[in-house]
Design a protein around this motif. Sequence first.
Motif, short mmCIF file in Angstrom:
data_model
loop_
_atom_site.label_atom_id
_atom_site.label_comp_id
_atom_site.label_asym_id
_atom_site.label_seq_id
_atom_site.Cartn_x
_atom_site.Cartn_y
_atom_site.Cartn_z
N UNK C 132 -101.27 36.12 -47.99
CA UNK C 132 -101.09 34.71 -48.35
C UNK C 132 -100.49 33.93 -47.18
N UNK C 133 -99.68 34.61 -46.36
CA UNK C 133 -99.03 33.92 -45.25
C UNK C 133 -100.06 33.43 -44.24
N UNK C 134 -101.08 34.27 -44.06
CA UNK C 134 -102.11 33.86 -43.11
C UNK C 134 -102.77 32.56 -43.57
N UNK C 135 -102.91 32.47 -44.88
CA UNK C 135 -103.51 31.24 -45.40
C UNK C 135 -102.59 30.04 -45.16
N UNK C 136 -101.29 30.31 -45.40
CA UNK C 136 -100.32 29.24 -45.15
C UNK C 136 -100.37 28.80 -43.70
N UNK C 137 -100.36 29.79 -42.78
CA UNK C 137 -100.33 29.46 -41.36
C UNK C 137 -101.58 28.73 -40.92
N UNK C 138 -102.69 29.08 -41.54
CA UNK C 138 -103.92 28.43 -41.10
C UNK C 138 -104.11 27.08 -41.80
N UNK C 139 -103.74 27.03 -43.10
CA UNK C 139 -104.03 25.79 -43.82
C UNK C 139 -102.88 24.81 -43.79
N UNK C 140 -101.66 25.35 -43.63
CA UNK C 140 -100.50 24.45 -43.62
C UNK C 140 -100.06 24.08 -45.03
N UNK C 167 -94.01 30.77 -49.81
CA UNK C 167 -94.18 30.69 -48.35
C UNK C 167 -94.50 29.25 -47.98
N UNK C 168 -93.72 28.70 -47.02
CA UNK C 168 -93.96 27.33 -46.58
C UNK C 168 -94.12 27.29 -45.07
N UNK C 169 -94.96 26.41 -44.54
CA UNK C 169 -95.19 26.36 -43.08
C UNK C 169 -94.07 25.60 -42.35
N UNK C 170 -93.84 25.95 -41.07
CA UNK C 170 -92.94 25.20 -40.18
C UNK C 170 -93.82 24.44 -39.19
N UNK C 171 -93.55 23.16 -39.07
CA UNK C 171 -94.42 22.36 -38.20
C UNK C 171 -93.62 21.70 -37.09
N UNK C 172 -94.28 21.55 -35.95
CA UNK C 172 -93.80 20.58 -34.96
C UNK C 172 -94.95 19.63 -34.74
N UNK C 173 -94.71 18.40 -35.13
CA UNK C 173 -95.84 17.47 -35.10
C UNK C 173 -96.89 17.92 -36.11
N UNK C 174 -98.13 17.96 -35.66
CA UNK C 174 -99.20 18.36 -36.56
C UNK C 174 -99.39 19.86 -36.60
N UNK C 175 -98.76 20.52 -35.63
CA UNK C 175 -99.08 21.92 -35.40
C UNK C 175 -98.18 22.84 -36.23
N UNK C 176 -98.79 23.83 -36.89
CA UNK C 176 -98.00 24.82 -37.62
C UNK C 176 -97.56 25.90 -36.63
N UNK C 177 -96.29 26.14 -36.54
CA UNK C 177 -95.83 27.12 -35.55
C UNK C 177 -95.20 28.34 -36.21
N UNK C 178 -95.07 28.37 -37.54
CA UNK C 178 -94.46 29.54 -38.16
C UNK C 178 -94.33 29.30 -39.65
N UNK C 179 -93.54 30.17 -40.31
CA UNK C 179 -93.40 30.02 -41.75
C UNK C 179 -92.00 30.39 -42.20
N UNK C 180 -91.63 29.84 -43.34
CA UNK C 180 -90.38 30.23 -44.01
C UNK C 180 -90.78 30.88 -45.33
N UNK C 181 -90.22 32.04 -45.63
CA UNK C 181 -90.55 32.71 -46.88
C UNK C 181 -89.28 32.99 -47.66
N UNK C 182 -89.33 32.67 -48.97
CA UNK C 182 -88.20 33.02 -49.83
C UNK C 182 -88.70 34.04 -50.84
N UNK C 183 -87.97 35.18 -50.95
CA UNK C 183 -88.41 36.26 -51.82
C UNK C 183 -87.50 36.36 -53.03
N UNK C 184 -88.09 36.95 -54.13
CA UNK C 184 -87.26 37.27 -55.28
C UNK C 184 -87.57 38.69 -55.73
#
Lengths: 110, 554, 422
Positions: C132-140, C167-184
């Motif tokens: 799922x993270x890959x999807x987040x990173x690619x789609x934002x 999972x949420x994306x981290x952006x600088x400007x328009x570009x996704x540069x990473x992700x933040x994930x919170x687990x339970x």
Amino acid sequence: MARQDPGSEDPGWLEADGPSEVVAAAKTQRRIAIGYVLVFAIAILAVPAVTVALPWWSGSRLLGGMSPSFVTVAGGLYAFFLFLGVAAARLARRVEGQMLGTSEDEGPEP
Amino acid sequence: MSGVDSVSLVVLAIVAVFVSVVAWRRTRATTVDFFLAGRRTGMITNAAAICGDYLSAASFLGVAAAVYASGSDGLWYATGFAAGFVPVLLFVAAPLRRLGTVSLPDFLAVRFRSDRLRVAAVVAVELVILSYLVPQAVGSGLTWELLIGEGIAGLSPYATGVVVSTLAVSGIVAIGGMRGTTWNQALQFGFLLAVVIWLSALSWSGGFSYPAAVEEASAAPLQVVVGDELVTVRDRLRGGAATFGEPGGRYGPMGQLALLVTLVLGTAGLPHVMNRYFTAATGSAARMATVWVLGLAGSFYALAVMLGTAARVLIAEQADQPWLGPLTVDGVLRVPEHALLVLGRLLAGTPGLAVVSAAAFAAMVSTIGGLLLAAAASFGHDVFSRILRPHGGPRDAVVAGRVAVLVVSVLAAVAALAVEPAQLLTTFPSLIATMVTWAFALAGSALTPVLLLGIWWRGATTRGAVAGIWVGGALAVFALTVGLVSGADPADGWGAVLLAPTLVTAPVSALTIVLVSRLDADQGVVTAVWTRMHGTAEDRWAERVARATLRTRR
Amino acid sequence: MTRTVGPLVLAVTALWTVVTVVSQVLAEPPLSPLVTIAAGVLLTNVLILGYGSTLRGPRQPRPRAPRPPRRQERSDVLPAGLTEDAADQAVSLLLPLLGGDAVSITDHERMLAFAGPGHDHHARGSPLYAPAREEVLSSGRTLAVSGRGDDVIGCPDPGCPLRSAAIAPLRVGEQVIGSVTVYRQTDDPPRLALVEAAAGILSLHLELGELQSRERRASDAELDALRAQINPHFLFNTLNTIASRIRTDPEDARQLLVRLSDFLRHALRPWGQFAGFSQEYAFVRTYVTLEQARFGDRLNVEYDIDPAVLGVEIPVLIVQPLVENAIKHGATGKVGRTTVRLRARVDPLSRTVGVTVKDDGVGMDGPTREAVLAGEQVSDSSGVGLSNIRARLELLFGDRHRFDVRSAPTTGTTIHLEIPLR
């Protein structure tokens, strides 16, 4: 910050001062002198003024038999003059060093 | 009196002659060397020499006498003398040196580029010197009277003192020049300071407590001797009887203000003191020397004031000593100027008296020397070699200077002989100090305004400066004459302003300079003078040379 | 309380103590309280006026050690971009806030930081497992997943306690540069909105940090460019002046050469963005002396410098270009004598330095002024332009400075500059 030849023993030439920078330095020195002379005048005239205004100033006793007025005139003012003189002379010298001559001549910090 | 005293006087004379001869041998008598010690005097030596010039009989005997006679109000003489160097430090010292001239009139003439101004300044300077010399001569007369008590060759003791001191000092100056007197002045100041410290140490070791002495002296009303009787001094501030420790023993508010302004503004116009500044190494050195002067003179005055207090208490305590009898009335001195001399004898017997007398003579000799030299410099250099004989050699100028020394000292001696101290003493307790303020008043009215405005205001013109000197000088002479003739009360009100007129005359003189300069069509261009007077190029170069020399030596 | 006002506070306190002791304790009998108050107020006023006066003289410039630019000193969550250290700091901050059991930050390839149960095998540097993270990173977009298994969390370790994640994306400007994930550790995934907001805040910080470092690089580069940007006309003119005097007035020529070497030394010195005013003033003086040699009596420069201003630090290469501009606009466009005035003051109470440069030259009309300020090339304007100075001040002080240009045709130009004391 030194020139390429800091160890040189050649004192160099007499570097002339430009007229406009000397005028500026003199003006700044005058500001300093007038400021200090005002402090001096206020201090020295405050003593008789306080004498007239506050009976306590000459009537009470600070050290043994001496009134605050006596202590001030007999010793305090001389110390004040010296303090004022040292401060003014140091300031004047530093300002001179910073306003005239090249940066390498900036007066040695006393 | 005793033989010891004469012996110590002889020793003093030998020391003075020795110093002069040594200095003379080192001096090539070119103009600069004769008048200015070759311009190579160390900072502290110079500061000590300035003090030596400045601390005269008025400071040594006069301050203690003023404290003795007037208590708290007498302190203001000392304060004023010391305070005078604050404006010198702030406004005068560095530019005076940097313009690099030979004497005060020379400085003004170069600043304003005018020989007319030179003449006016020389007249003012010689007048100040003369009026400063008279009280010094009076002081030596009074000291001789007390110490030796006998005249020589049919003269009265007082006259003998005047004549002997005048002859001795003018001889020294005429032979030695300034190099001689620079060392002489510095040594003599050291001697003075040492004597004051020695007396203080003696009184402390004898159980003297300054605060307790002030308390004791203030216990009873302040009294002075008038004629042969004790008179209680009136409190000028609050009415009733004045006491030692509280103000009011001498001045009302106006009297104090007038005295203070006169002393503070006068110092910057004293030619013999200002001439010393031309011998400093650089402008900053001149300024730092003034800081040293403030420290040295301040310590001296603080101790002199304390000794005046000590004299008040100790003389009253020991009034039963037989030798004190003729000098006192009920434990109060007839002549306050004797206070330090008597204190010396009380603390250390006749040797003490001899040492204090020697110090008094040293003070007078050094000041008279400085004054005569300033007279010589302003006449020999400014009048003779610049105006009368522009093409004469330096030797002629030196000879003219020596002649001027003799003329001025004879005039001063004649004036001192004409003064009858006994009469003036009733109006002016502490006569020497009072007479010196007249010289300060002249200097502060005629010379200080033109000096300050010339240094700091580019708009001052030659005509303005000449007018300022004449107006200030004439007004001061007029005020002093009216005050003395009318017998005005020097303590307060208009009398005080007449006898210490700088409060009015200096502003009038400054105003004259400003107005005349503003109206003057001939606005000179001062750029070159300004650059030399306020620029530090030569200072920096001198400092670099000094640093390079140090490095080479290491 | 700032460092420079501290002594004043101390002095006022000491003053009132002394006044009280002298008038109430030492005096017999004690004076009326009115006297104490009057004396105290009077002396306090004197002190405050004196504090701002010239008597204090130049402040000592602090030692000029190369110090990091100011903004780096701020302790933001992600001050230096998406690095492992910064991410570590961020996850430990976020963990208690987001209502999850574990938090991680990743870039595109691997785990940068992880906090909470399961950190043994999700440690820093471990590969990314969740498809799922890959999807987040690619789609934002922000996604929530729950339940164990390869298609969900994707953790290869069977003992892993984590069961759901947002999972949420981290952006600088328009570009996704990473992700933040919170687990339970339950199947109920963390609240999407919360995680998205947290990621948004982190993104903002990242963006700011990026912006700042880019600006810093830009302004340093600009400064270097300025140093090298000595007006060639000025150099040629000066050298010509010197050459023409070598025969007629060798002493003068030598003085000018000394000044020129001093000028170059100042212009090329490699120090930072700030220097003592006295240094900059010396630079101006050398420059003016050289110009005066060329213009002779036609150029008159008046300085009016407060002694207290000499020691304060100001941005380099600001004052000299202002004076150069004034001379250029004043003297060159005009017949007859020009006067340029430089006035510098320091106000310790408002803690500002004021510099005014005034010429009585030809002046500018409104449109020209706007054009000059906007940085357009109006005429022969090599050297440092006003727009450049303005931009640098903007960069260094933000809106904590003033830069006024007043000008009218025939009356000359006045530029007033006010910057905060450092």
